[in-house]
Design an enzyme around this catalytic site. Structure first.
Site, PDB file in Angstrom:
ATOM      1  N   GLU A  46       0.845  -1.094  -0.022  1.00 62.39           N
ATOM      2  CA  GLU A  46       0.085  -0.063   0.067  1.00 62.39           C
ATOM      3  C   GLU A  46       0.809   1.343   0.099  1.00 62.39           C
ATOM      4  OE1 GLU A  46      -2.761  -0.416   3.134  1.00 62.39           O
ATOM      5  OE2 GLU A  46      -3.700  -2.155   2.160  1.00 62.39           O
ATOM      6  N   CYS A  62      -2.032   9.260   2.714  1.00 61.43           N
ATOM      7  CA  CYS A  62      -1.607   8.604   1.412  1.00 61.43           C
ATOM      8  C   CYS A  62      -2.703   9.120   0.453  1.00 61.43           C
ATOM      9  CB  CYS A  62      -1.555   7.126   1.493  1.00 61.43           C
ATOM     10  SG  CYS A  62      -2.850   6.429   2.527  1.00 61.43           S
TER      11      CYS A  62
HETATM   12  P1  NAD Z   1       8.619   4.654   4.426  1.00 59.01           P
HETATM   13  O1  NAD Z   1       8.519   3.992   3.036  1.00 59.01           O
HETATM   14  O2  NAD Z   1       9.631   5.536   4.449  1.00 59.01           O
HETATM   15  O3  NAD Z   1       8.890   3.680   5.597  1.00 59.01           O
HETATM   16  C1  NAD Z   1       7.794   2.872   5.642  1.00 59.01           C
HETATM   17  C2  NAD Z   1       8.320   1.600   6.596  1.00 59.01           C
HETATM   18  O4  NAD Z   1       9.141   1.084   5.784  1.00 59.01           O
HETATM   19  C3  NAD Z   1       9.009   2.219   8.054  1.00 59.01           C
HETATM   20  O5  NAD Z   1       8.685   1.275   8.993  1.00 59.01           O
HETATM   21  C4  NAD Z   1      10.632   2.098   7.534  1.00 59.01           C
HETATM   22  O6  NAD Z   1      11.231   1.656   8.622  1.00 59.01           O
HETATM   23  C5  NAD Z   1      10.295   0.834   6.635  1.00 59.01           C
HETATM   24  N1  NAD Z   1      11.465   0.928   5.609  1.00 59.01           N
HETATM   25  C6  NAD Z   1      12.302   1.710   4.806  1.00 59.01           C
HETATM   26  N2  NAD Z   1      12.704   1.158   4.139  1.00 59.01           N
HETATM   27  C7  NAD Z   1      12.790  -0.014   3.987  1.00 59.01           C
HETATM   28  C8  NAD Z   1      13.377  -1.191   3.308  1.00 59.01           C
HETATM   29  N3  NAD Z   1      14.235  -1.134   2.540  1.00 59.01           N
HETATM   30  N4  NAD Z   1      13.192  -2.418   3.736  1.00 59.01           N
HETATM   31  C9  NAD Z   1      12.108  -2.809   4.802  1.00 59.01           C
HETATM   32  N5  NAD Z   1      11.578  -1.715   5.412  1.00 59.01           N
HETATM   33  C10 NAD Z   1      11.914  -0.392   5.031  1.00 59.01           C
HETATM   34  O7  NAD Z   1       7.121   5.637   4.542  1.00 59.01           O
HETATM   35  P2  NAD Z   1       6.930   6.516   5.543  1.00 59.01           P
HETATM   36  O8  NAD Z   1       7.524   7.813   5.234  1.00 59.01           O
HETATM   37  O9  NAD Z   1       6.802   5.981   7.161  1.00 59.01           O
HETATM   38  O10 NAD Z   1       5.196   6.685   5.126  1.00 59.01           O
HETATM   39  C11 NAD Z   1       4.742   7.666   4.360  1.00 59.01           C
HETATM   40  C12 NAD Z   1       4.442   7.025   2.913  1.00 59.01           C
HETATM   41  O11 NAD Z   1       3.533   5.934   3.357  1.00 59.01           O
HETATM   42  C13 NAD Z   1       3.814   7.995   1.944  1.00 59.01           C
HETATM   43  O12 NAD Z   1       4.277   7.669   0.643  1.00 59.01           O
HETATM   44  C14 NAD Z   1       2.263   7.631   2.119  1.00 59.01           C
HETATM   45  O13 NAD Z   1       1.495   7.737   0.889  1.00 59.01           O
HETATM   46  C15 NAD Z   1       2.488   5.955   2.071  1.00 59.01           C
HETATM   47  N6  NAD Z   1       1.267   5.449   2.543  1.00 59.01           N
HETATM   48  C16 NAD Z   1       0.348   4.768   1.916  1.00 59.01           C
HETATM   49  C17 NAD Z   1      -0.847   4.307   2.501  1.00 59.01           C
HETATM   50  C18 NAD Z   1      -1.732   3.304   1.649  1.00 59.01           C
HETATM   51  O14 NAD Z   1      -2.606   2.849   2.185  1.00 59.01           O
HETATM   52  N7  NAD Z   1      -1.381   3.279   0.501  1.00 59.01           N
HETATM   53  C19 NAD Z   1      -0.926   4.761   3.952  1.00 59.01           C
HETATM   54  C20 NAD Z   1      -0.333   5.491   4.571  1.00 59.01           C
HETATM   55  C21 NAD Z   1       0.802   5.958   4.106  1.00 59.01           C
END
Ligand code: NAD
Length: 478
Positions: free
Chosen positions: A251, A285
């Site tokens: 997501e 998001c």
């Molecule tokens: P992010 O991708 O930076 O991090 C999300 C999670 O992934 C964190 O727990 C982080 O530690 C982990 N992570 C980062 N790199 C990783 C890797 N290489 N391997 C495994 N885990 C890893 O996202 P964020 O800044 O926390 O959240 C914001 C983003 O989330 C925005 O793009 C937003 O649109 C999206 N979002 C989407 C939805 C949806 O339902 N589609 C809902 C909420 C947020």
């Protein structure tokens, strides 16, 4: 300062060598707690605990009613600890307390109640065959689920993943976002109090690349990865998961279009459009960050929209009157600020808003930005909306679809045929007509294009968190 520990195999633990990192309150801009800093070792221990609990423990072998009773008790406990959980998320990421108390915590409890009941009541298909046989489907738990969560709706999005995974008999390792660790540890404590066996829900804290997050995505003992976060991270996780052919549900980000037609109820359209972009300071998001308004009503709409944006109460997120708090972290503030600073260079005008005190960005309305501008194309994830006039329905649909994202879209019209026609034409996982963010947990949730892979919700969550098995049986009915 408090320590926020991992919860692994039912025990609260620190990391090897007591490694820790700080979690920062974005309103005071000061650390408020220390967090156990997990890496590959701690993630591996958590997976081992989840594996044991799945392979030999009672959880996957319980009946749906018994498992559901534990999940309902957990929902009760979430409601009883609403203040503690809401305060944890608000302190970690600056979300107004009215939102975390009034929406996130109740929705988190509702996730457990819904998926407990859905799993218990879900019908499975039986197929009478012509040949003296019949076939039926067993939905068997998939195994160990790694759930990797973002920081914008910490508890709510974590429970959206964990609840169906647990209800279908899986065991879980949750890695919350590094900016928002507190509520996950509280949740794991409450799960043990509710009677969940040790090892069924494990929480490991840490970062992504080269840390606990990446370790979970490359571990061959993990059977499913459910991830919410940025599209770029989703790509990295899909690549990592491919090595073990681990199924992923992604997501991801969005750049939601919001189309207001001239025949819309103007007051309602203004009200929903404000919520669509400024809720949670735009760190959603699903945010309606591209607002297309039909030319006949553009000026009248903009005047009211601007006034409503300026009337939002900005301040301390722990004040119940606050509607917009700071952005979640310095890193994120710096990113959003670069978009605001770049508006003139992008060819746009800031009609209202701009930077506030500390890590606050005020509700910001940009006009005149061309479709090629960064602010028009990229996910900002802040309280910044680009307003653009349009003339025809076809023009609005083409503009809305001109993005690699496809998470959701909104449209406002009183014309029934147009509502259906435009809903069908929009490239998006969810379309809201004359509303925003109204959810039915049975409905599919997910995105197309860069916004994700797969759907969760209702039967869609069952598909992901189980291994459907066909049983074909010869029957002798005499
Ligand atoms: P992010 O991708 O930076 O991090 C999300 C999670 O992934 C964190 O727990 C982080 O530690 C982990 N992570 C980062 N790199 C990783 C890797 N290489 N391997 C495994 N885990 C890893 O996202 P964020 O800044 O926390 O959240 C914001 C983003 O989330 C925005 O793009 C937003 O649109 C999206 N979002 C989407 C939805 C949806 O339902 N589609 C809902 C909420 C947020």
């Amino acid at each position: 300062m408090d320590l926020i520990p991992h919860v692994i195999d039912g025990r609260e633990t620190e990391s090897r060598g007591a490694a820790r990192f700080d979690t920062v309150d974005p309103w005071t801009r000061k650390p408020w707690a220390e967090v156990a800093h997990g890496g590959a070792d701690e993630a591996g221990e958590a997976v081992a605990a989840a594996r044991r609990a799945f392979d030999t423990g009672p959880w996957p072998r319980m009946g749906f009613a018994e498992r559901g009773a534990v999940l309902h008790r957990l929902a009760d406990l979430i409601e009883e600890h609403a203040h503690e959980l809401a305060t944890a998320d608000t302190t970690d990421m600056g979300k107004p307390i009215a939102e975390s108390t009034g929406k996130d915590v109740p929705r988190s409890a509702a996730n457990f109640r819904f998926f407990a009941d859905h799993a218990r009541l879900a019908p499975a298909e039986a197929l009478p065959m012509d040949s003296g046989h019949h076939a039926y489907t067993r939905f068997e738990p998939a195994g160990v689920v790694a759930a990797i969560a973002p920081w914008n709706f910490p508890l709510m999005l974590e429970t959206w993943k964990i609840a169906p995974a647990l209800a279908w008999g899986n065991t879980v390792v949750l890695k919350p976002a590094e900016d928002t660790p507190a509520s996950a540890t509280i949740l794991a404590r409450l799960a043990l109090t509710a009677g969940m066996p040790p090892g069924v829900l494990n929480v490991v804290h840490g970062f992504g690349p080269g840390s606990a997050g990446e370790a979970l995505t490359t571990d061959p003992r993990v059977d499913r990865i459910t991830f919410t976060g940025e599209s770029g991270t989703g790509r990295a996780i899909a690549r990592a998961a491919a090595a073990n052919l681990t199924p992923v549900s992604l997501e991801l980000g969005g750049k939601g279009a919001n189309i207001v037609f001239a025949d819309a109820d103007l007051d309602a359209a203004v009200d929903w459009s404000i919520r669509a972009i400024f809720t949670n300071a735009g760190q959603v998001c699903l945010a309606g960050s591209r607002l297309y308004v039909q030319r006949e009503i553009h000026d009248a709409f903009l005047e009211r929209f601007r006034a409503a944006a300026e009337a939002l109460v900005i301040g301390d997120p722990k004040d119940p009157a606050t509607q917009l708090g700071p952005l979640a972290s310095l890193e994120h503030y710096t990113k959003v600020r670069s978009y605001v600073d770049g508006v003139p260079e992008d060819g746009g005008t800031i009609a209202t808003g701009g930077l506030g005190d500390g890590w606050v960005v005020r509700p910001t309305v940009v006009t005149g930005a061309p479709p090629s501008a960064r602010v028009s194309r990229e996910e900002i994830f802040g309280p910044v909306v680009v307003v653009t006039p349009f003339d025809t329905e076809a023009e609005a649909v083409a503009a809305a679809n001109a993005t690699p994202y496809g998470l959701n879209a909104m449209l406002f019209t009183e014309n029934l045929s147009r509502a259906h026609r435009v809903s069908a034409a929009l490239k998006a996982g969810t379309v809201w007509v004359n509303c925003f963010f109204i959810r039915d947990l049975r409905a599919p949730f997910g995105g197309v294009g860069d916004s994700g892979v797969g759907r969760e919700g209702g039967n869609f969550s069952r598909e992901f968190f189980t291994e459907p098995k066909a049983v074909v049986m010869a029957i002798d009915v005499g």
